[in-house]
Every structure is written in C-alpha cells, then in structure tokens.
Design a protein around this motif. Sequence first.
Motif, short mmCIF file in Angstrom:
data_model
loop_
_atom_site.label_atom_id
_atom_site.label_comp_id
_atom_site.label_asym_id
_atom_site.label_seq_id
_atom_site.Cartn_x
_atom_site.Cartn_y
_atom_site.Cartn_z
N LEU B 188 -4.71 11.52 -34.07
CA LEU B 188 -4.02 10.72 -33.06
C LEU B 188 -3.50 9.42 -33.67
O LEU B 188 -2.38 8.97 -33.36
N LYS B 189 -4.28 8.83 -34.57
CA LYS B 189 -3.82 7.59 -35.22
C LYS B 189 -2.58 7.86 -36.08
O LYS B 189 -1.68 7.01 -36.15
N VAL B 190 -2.54 9.03 -36.71
CA VAL B 190 -1.35 9.37 -37.50
C VAL B 190 -0.13 9.42 -36.58
O VAL B 190 0.93 8.86 -36.89
N ILE B 191 -0.28 10.09 -35.41
CA ILE B 191 0.87 10.20 -34.49
C ILE B 191 1.26 8.81 -33.98
O ILE B 191 2.45 8.48 -33.87
N LEU B 192 0.25 7.98 -33.69
CA LEU B 192 0.55 6.64 -33.17
C LEU B 192 1.32 5.81 -34.19
O LEU B 192 2.06 4.89 -33.83
N GLN B 193 1.14 6.14 -35.47
CA GLN B 193 1.90 5.41 -36.48
C GLN B 193 3.40 5.69 -36.36
O GLN B 193 4.23 4.88 -36.77
N LEU B 194 3.74 6.85 -35.76
CA LEU B 194 5.16 7.18 -35.57
C LEU B 194 5.76 6.43 -34.39
O LEU B 194 6.97 6.24 -34.31
N PHE B 195 4.91 6.09 -33.44
CA PHE B 195 5.42 5.50 -32.18
C PHE B 195 4.75 4.15 -31.97
O PHE B 195 3.67 4.04 -31.40
N GLU B 196 5.45 3.12 -32.41
CA GLU B 196 4.84 1.79 -32.47
C GLU B 196 4.49 1.24 -31.09
O GLU B 196 3.58 0.44 -30.93
N ASN B 197 5.20 1.69 -30.04
CA ASN B 197 4.93 1.14 -28.71
C ASN B 197 3.97 2.00 -27.89
O ASN B 197 3.77 1.75 -26.71
N ALA B 198 3.42 3.03 -28.50
CA ALA B 198 2.64 3.98 -27.70
C ALA B 198 1.16 3.69 -27.75
O ALA B 198 0.64 3.17 -28.73
N LYS B 199 0.50 4.04 -26.64
CA LYS B 199 -0.97 4.07 -26.69
C LYS B 199 -1.40 5.53 -26.63
O LYS B 199 -0.70 6.38 -26.07
#
Lengths: 313, 440
Positions: B188-199
């Motif tokens: 999940l942290k990897v994916i969040l790195q793609l989307f800077e505004n996402a939680k």
Amino acid sequence: MNNMLHVSSSPHVRDKVTTKNLMFDVVIALIPATAWGVYQFGFYALAVVIATVAACVASEYVWEKGMHKPITIADGSAVVTGMILALNMPPEIPIWMPMLGGVFAIIVVKQLFGGLGQNFMNPALAARCFLLISFAGSMNNFTSAKLGFDSVSGATPLAAMRAGSPVDLAAMVVGRIPGTIGEVSVIALLIGGLYMIIRKVISPRIPLIYIGTVAVFVFVFGGFDLTYTVNQICAGGLIFGAFFMATDYVTSPITKKGQVVFGILLGLLTGIFRLWGGSPEGVSYAIILSNLCMPMIEKLTLPKAFGKEGKKA
Amino acid sequence: MGLATFKGGVHPYEGKELSESKPVQELMPQGELVFPLSQHIGAPANPLVKKGDQVLAGQIIAEAGGFISANVVCSVSGTVKAVEPRRVANGAMVNSIVVENDGEYRTVEGVGEDRDYTTLSKEEIRKIVKDAGIVGLGGAGFPTHVKLTPKDDAKIDYVIVNGAECEPYLTSDYRLMIEEPEKLVGGLKVILQLFENAKGVIGIENNKPEAIKKLTELVKDEPKISVCPLLTKYPQGGERSLIYAVTGRKVNSSMLPADAGCIVDNVDTVISIYNAVCKSTPLMRKIITVTGDAISQPQNFRVKLGTNYEELIEAAGGFKTEPEKVINGGPMMGQAMFDFHVPVMKNSSALTCMSKDEVAANEPTPCIRCGRCVDVCPSNIVPVLMMRAAMNNDAESFEKLNGMECVECGSCAFICPAKRPLTQAFKEMRKVVAANRRKK
C-alpha cells in the motif's frame, strides 16, 4: 464422473425463503382473525372458510388440469385467496355465494390473466366486489343468530356512524361487533399483521401510510373530531384491508416510493368513499381501484440507479 | 455508530469456518504447467517462447498484447512443450503456453532481491508492476499497471485495499491479511508513493476481527493509512459498494473508480505489488481456497500459477462425498466447472465443492412481485421489471431500466422466493445491449 456435475450460471446458492413459505406465513397470520370470527359467530363461520378455501383450491386444480398446465395448488396462493375472501363474508352468508366468489377469484381474476403473479386486481377483493354487486342483500346482511344481532342491532359500526349513532370503541378493538367474519377484531388482525412484519413477509410501509392517510382525511373532513377518527380507523375493513389486502405483492407497487404513493391513494379513496360514498364501506373498492393504478405508479416511481448522477472525469 | 456499508445486499451462509483457521500451505506442482495467454481483461498476451525453449521461473514468457493487457510470467523452470489451445476454468479454450516442470525451480537472475521502493520514480514503479504481470487478483483481472495510471495522479485521494472478501467460503485474502500483513502495508505504501494526495484505507468486513486487529495495530503509526471495518454483507467487496462504504462516493457503470478519486486493489494484488517492487518477484503464485462440504480437508494453498486443479483436489484429500457442483470461485459469482483438468490462473481464487446443488433443488416458479430483489439490489435498480424485459428479449426496455448498471452480483437471484434465474437472464441481456452499442 464429470458427467454427473451440475453446471449453471451463478449464483449457486439460494435463500431458504420460498413462495410457499411466504404464503404459509400469511395463512398463519390470518389464524387469529379466523379463530376470533369462529369463536364469535359460531361454527358456521368455520364452514364458510373451509368451503371457500376448498372452492378456490379446487377451481385452480381443475382449471390447470384442463388447460394442461403445471398444477400449482401446493404454492398456497389459492389457500390465501380463499381465506381472505371467506373472512370478507358476512357470518350467515349462504355458503354457495363465497364458493362462487372463490371460483370467480381464481378463474376469472387470476387464471384468465395468466395465473400467479399476473392478476391485475387482488382476486379475493375482486370476488368480494363481484358478490357485493350481485347479491347486495345477503352481502350486507350482518345479522348473527349466535350474537343476537338482528337487522337493527346488526348495523355495522360504520353504518351506525353514518347514521350518527354512537359506537363502542372497546367492542371494535376486541371484535364484539357485527361485521364480516374476519374484519371485526382489531387486536386479532394486528397480531397477524405484526407477525407478517416480524417475519419480513410484508413491510409496514403500505399499511401505516394507508391508515395514516385515512386518519388525516377523516379528521379533517369529519369535523376535527378525534374520537370519530379513531372509531373510523377501527371500524369496517380498514385494518384487515391495510395489512392483508393492500399489501398483496402482485397488485401493489414494488418501488418504495410507489408504495408511499399507493398508500396515500388508498387512504384518499377510502376516505372519500366512506364519508361521501353510497355505502359506508370503502376499503374494498379503494383497494381494487388502486390496484388498477399500480402499473402507472410503479412506472413513475422507478428508483434512481446507484451512482446515476455521477460523471466521468 | 453503524459500520460502513452500502444499501441493499444479502447474507448468504458464509461457510468460512471450513478453512479460515487453516494456514496457507505451499503446494508444489507436478508434471506440466499451463499458462493461458488470456488471464486478464483486455487483449491476450503474445507468446515470447516456442516449443522446445528452456524457460526459468520469473521469466516473461508472453508480453502484453496491447495497452490493456498483461504479461505472463513462468512460475517454474523447464521446457516449453507446446503453445496450443487448452481448456480453462470457465470452460473456454484459450491459447496457452505449456511448460514441462523440471522440478529445479531455477529462477531468472535477480528474482527475490531486496529493492528500496522510495528511491524509485513513478515510472519505474509502474514498469515493474507491468513487467511482473500483475492484474486485479480479486477475480476481475484488470491489468494493475493500467489501473495505477489514471489521467491525473493528483486527483486520486483514496487508495482502497479491498479486504472485504464478501464472497462466501473464500478465506485466501483473510489468511494473507493475518499471515503477511507487513507485505500488505508495504504494498500500500508503494501505491501511495504514486498518488501524493491519497490516503490509504484497508476495508475489512467485521467477520474478520483478527485481520482488523492485526492491521489496525500495524498501521497505528502510519499517518496516511487507516483500517475501515465494514459491515459483513454481500457484495460488500464489490468495487462500487466498497467505494461507497469507505468514501460515500457513488460510481456508475460508465465511470472508473479513478473518476471518483479512488483506486481500489484487492489484498493479494497489493501484496503482489509489494513482492514485485520490494522483492523483485513477479506474479508467479496464487492463494487458492479449496473448500466446500464435499472436500475432505478444506484448506488454503499457495500454488504456482499454471498448476492443474486436479492437484489441488488431490492435495485437499480428494472428495469425501461425490460433489454435485464444483465452482471455480465462490458460490455467488463463481463458475460451475465440468472439467478439473484446467490450470490455476491469476483470476482463480477458490475451488468450492458442494455436495448439493441448490439451484437444481429449487425449480423456478412464477414471480409473485414480492420486491425482495429490489430491496437487495446494490445498484438500486429493479430486477423484477428487468426480468420481464429480458424474458421478452426487449433490450431497449432493459437498457431504459438501467440494466447496464447491474453488477451481476447475484443478490437478486439468491433472495428470490420464486427461485427465478434473474442474474443469468441479466448477464445475457447485458451482452446483447453491449453488442448493440458496439454496432452503433
């Protein structure tokens, strides 16, 4: 072994509730009112119920047999129609009349239109109205030898209210009044209605809105008299009709909004018929007329699909 | 406070107790492995190997055949026996690469090496996910690298991990959540790195308290990640139901979750992203629940992709009673199988073996218009009227009744007291409408 495996489209599981269970639950829910009717009016009332149910089931069987259709009497829907029709009969009706009504309900109203699920009116109520028009005398004779109601004391509370006479609310709630076999006891009917709601056979939406609309209507147009309003609700076939006939699946809207509209329409029609109609009764006609409006109501109240307002980014 | 959920839905018998307490066991394949070129939504992959080639575990043996397509990665080492049509679990014949396993499991160089995802650019992460052949592992099989490439990264404000696992009998996601929670959070942290505004939100049905507890504990110091317990109700894990439960946003059939600012990935997909990005391991395995009342030892297996289903049945002790129906997947949305000689694919999730077929036991009877189907429909449409249109083959009315919003979850057919095959009729009508739309 592979040729023994079943193949079908998903889902592969089914809920336990079946049409038969639902019909059986309605029969159970009708038992308190039936039992009270028999207790109050005597065993002849029981004979009327049994004969009407038998006529309904037999005519369904004979029709389907003759038309080479699958026999569906086991689904219990003819039993329910028979019971509701019988409970709508005066206690001393000549027994052939409800039997004729049963044949009419099943063959003319139900089978001619395609059988279960296809009738455009509640079969029991359509048959009742057929009998009311054909045999007005017998159908409006609420005398009961067992209770000592004669043609004068046998006036139903609705007729008495129409004539401006006082009525006894407690007697109506318990059911010590003249009337049809199944409509007299508010308590017995509410027990049955509550059973159906708890068993999730019906939703309380239609009955409550229906009764509520009648209450508001007679309160406003009946001279803002609370006692009169309460008496109106407990008198006649309103409770019976609201819980057991207006909620008939086939002839009431399936959409939630449609059920609200349907309930209000029922209430208005009942109010109009009761206050200004030719007969003090109004429930049966209100229900079958509203049945006719059901497809239109349904069409106009289709729900908005989930996310329909959403937009592609 | 009520738990997050959606309107409608049903409560079928869960059957999860059969396998939920069984730790995932590694199952080693025997003989040949079959890699269909179409294990995903979109164009089939193009084979990169031919008969007689030597292949290694982790080797890309077929590459994405279009933008919406996915690579196929070999899960064993051995020799390519054939490239030919083979039967897959849904009954279709699909062109497949058949590999004879040499039992040595030699891998491509570099597989399994640690990698620090924080040093990678977005493009690098997406390329790794694409190369790894990852698709939506919850069953839909939508290529994950496409899903992770919305029009505008900045507009994504939710990354939702689908841990609902609302399908009865399935326990593979549950086992992963309690056995490999660190990998889930890592992915999940990897994916969040793609989307800077996402939680990040991990949605889990409340019939899995152990998973909720473990993951809540694990993310308590992660400012951008939370766990959202969901009411146990089918189809809670349906993408639109889940997005609504977590965010209150509604997605319709013409939208992608990204249109509502959401990216939704299944638990196993997220773990596969972790494996690919942080452990340099492409998608080569799948967790399969073998369950049902007809199987001797219901349990969860970690299986190499391409393994034959017959080996799964054997490993679970075979049938204890003759099954009447065997389902690829769970009972609500899975497909009935007529042949077990098919490979485990990326979209496989379970093998549910039932001694009784409830469909055959319940003959359809006339509709009594009880309206139960309307009450349970998560898409808030009117199955009873759609069925009438479908019976009349009236595609136009079907479409007007919003039939294309149907998600084919099966709730209406499940609840119907008249046992009518509503979902089946809708699936057919939806195909007709879709075909008509293409013609225009």
